[in-house]
Motif scaffolding. Structure first.
Motif, short mmCIF file in Angstrom:
data_model
loop_
_atom_site.label_atom_id
_atom_site.label_comp_id
_atom_site.label_asym_id
_atom_site.label_seq_id
_atom_site.Cartn_x
_atom_site.Cartn_y
_atom_site.Cartn_z
N THR A 118 -17.00 16.34 -6.53
CA THR A 118 -16.70 14.93 -6.68
C THR A 118 -15.90 14.46 -5.47
N ARG A 120 -13.76 11.35 -4.16
CA ARG A 120 -13.10 10.18 -4.74
C ARG A 120 -13.11 8.97 -3.81
N ARG A 144 -21.13 13.91 -6.92
CA ARG A 144 -20.73 12.59 -7.39
C ARG A 144 -19.82 11.97 -6.32
N GLU A 146 -17.87 8.81 -5.59
CA GLU A 146 -17.39 7.75 -6.46
C GLU A 146 -16.53 6.74 -5.71
N THR A 148 -15.51 2.77 -4.55
CA THR A 148 -15.41 1.47 -5.20
C THR A 148 -15.64 0.39 -4.16
N LEU A 178 -24.61 11.09 -8.32
CA LEU A 178 -24.22 9.69 -8.25
C LEU A 178 -23.70 9.36 -6.86
N GLU A 180 -22.07 5.86 -5.25
CA GLU A 180 -21.67 4.49 -5.55
C GLU A 180 -20.67 4.01 -4.52
#
Length: 248
Positions: A118, A120, A144, A146, A148, A178, A180
């Motif tokens: 992951t 961040r 992932r 992730e 924003t 994922l 994003e």
């Protein structure tokens, strides 16, 4: 405890652990060192490691991708400090946090053994020429990323040219992927993000600038959900669907 003016050997840092060493550090200050904490080998055991402050230590961390994923967010690095991540395997769940400075990744990284990597929000990966990130090639794995809207994840080359690093490759055994709010730059390969047959991925708000190939490519039989994928300056296209099959 304060570590100051140490680390004459920058490849070792002021604190060095390898093989099956166990290291814990809490509430320490690392200031004006030739290197901070160096962790080498897959068997180093990282205990409690939090509330440490790194000031003008180059690099604060010099670690494997697995061990970098064990360092919690509760450590503070100033803007004059760097992070170096060597290449290698992530074989256990790992989280790469944003410490406010670029994370320099020196060689290819692969995620396998059913592990999840992951990354961040806010993380900035500055990757060396030839870098690639492979997921699930042999034993399975997940990625992932992730970001924003306010704090996207950025991955860019140390050399600002098209195709200086390879690609993010989701192999046949990658699952639960994922992306994003991700900003890519300088990628090559057949696509900056390449999804193999049978692989699922959600790709949302992702762009690639100065990339040799399209931002996203996928194979027949993959399960890709994409929204707001863009190709920026000098990138030939946003997406490249597979030929001769349903791209959905």
């Amino acid at each position: 405890m304060v570590f100051e003016y140490g680390g004459q050997r920058s490849d070792r840092g002021v604190v060095y652990a390898n093989n099956e060493a166990r290291l814990s550090a809490k509430g320490c200050t690392f200031r004006d060192n030739g290197g901070g904490v160096t962790l080498q080998g897959a068997n180093v055991r990282l205990g409690e490691f939090r509330d440490n402050t790194f000031e003008r230590s180059h690099p604060a961390f010099d670690v494997s991708p697995q061990l970098f994923g064990m360092i919690p967010a509760e450590n503070k690095l100033d803007a004059a400090t760097t992070v170096q991540v060597e290449g290698g395997e992530v074989s256990k769940d790992a989280v790469w946090h944003d410490f406010g400075v670029p994370i320099e990744v020196k060689r290819p990284v692969w995620v396998d053994n059913q592990a999840t990597l992951t990354i961040r929000a806010g993380a900035k990966l500055r990757v060396h020429d030839g870098f690639s990130l492979g997921v699930g090639e042999f034993g399975g794995g997940s990625l992932r990323v992730e970001g924003t809207a306010e704090r996207p994840v950025q991955i860019f080359g140390t050399t600002d040219r098209r195709g200086t690093w390879d690609a993010i490759r989701l192999y046949e055994k990658a699952r639960g992927n994922l992306f994003e709010h991700v900003q890519l730059r300088n990628a090559g390969g057949e696509g900056a993000i390449n999804v193999a047959m049978g692989v699922d991925a959600v790709v949302r708000d992702v762009s690639c600038v100065r990339c040799f190939s399209p931002t996203l490519t996928w194979a027949c039989g993959s399960r890709v959900t994409s929204e707001r994928v863009a190709g920026g300056a000098e990138t030939p296209a946003a997406t490249l669907p597979p030929f001769g099959c349903d791209p959905a």
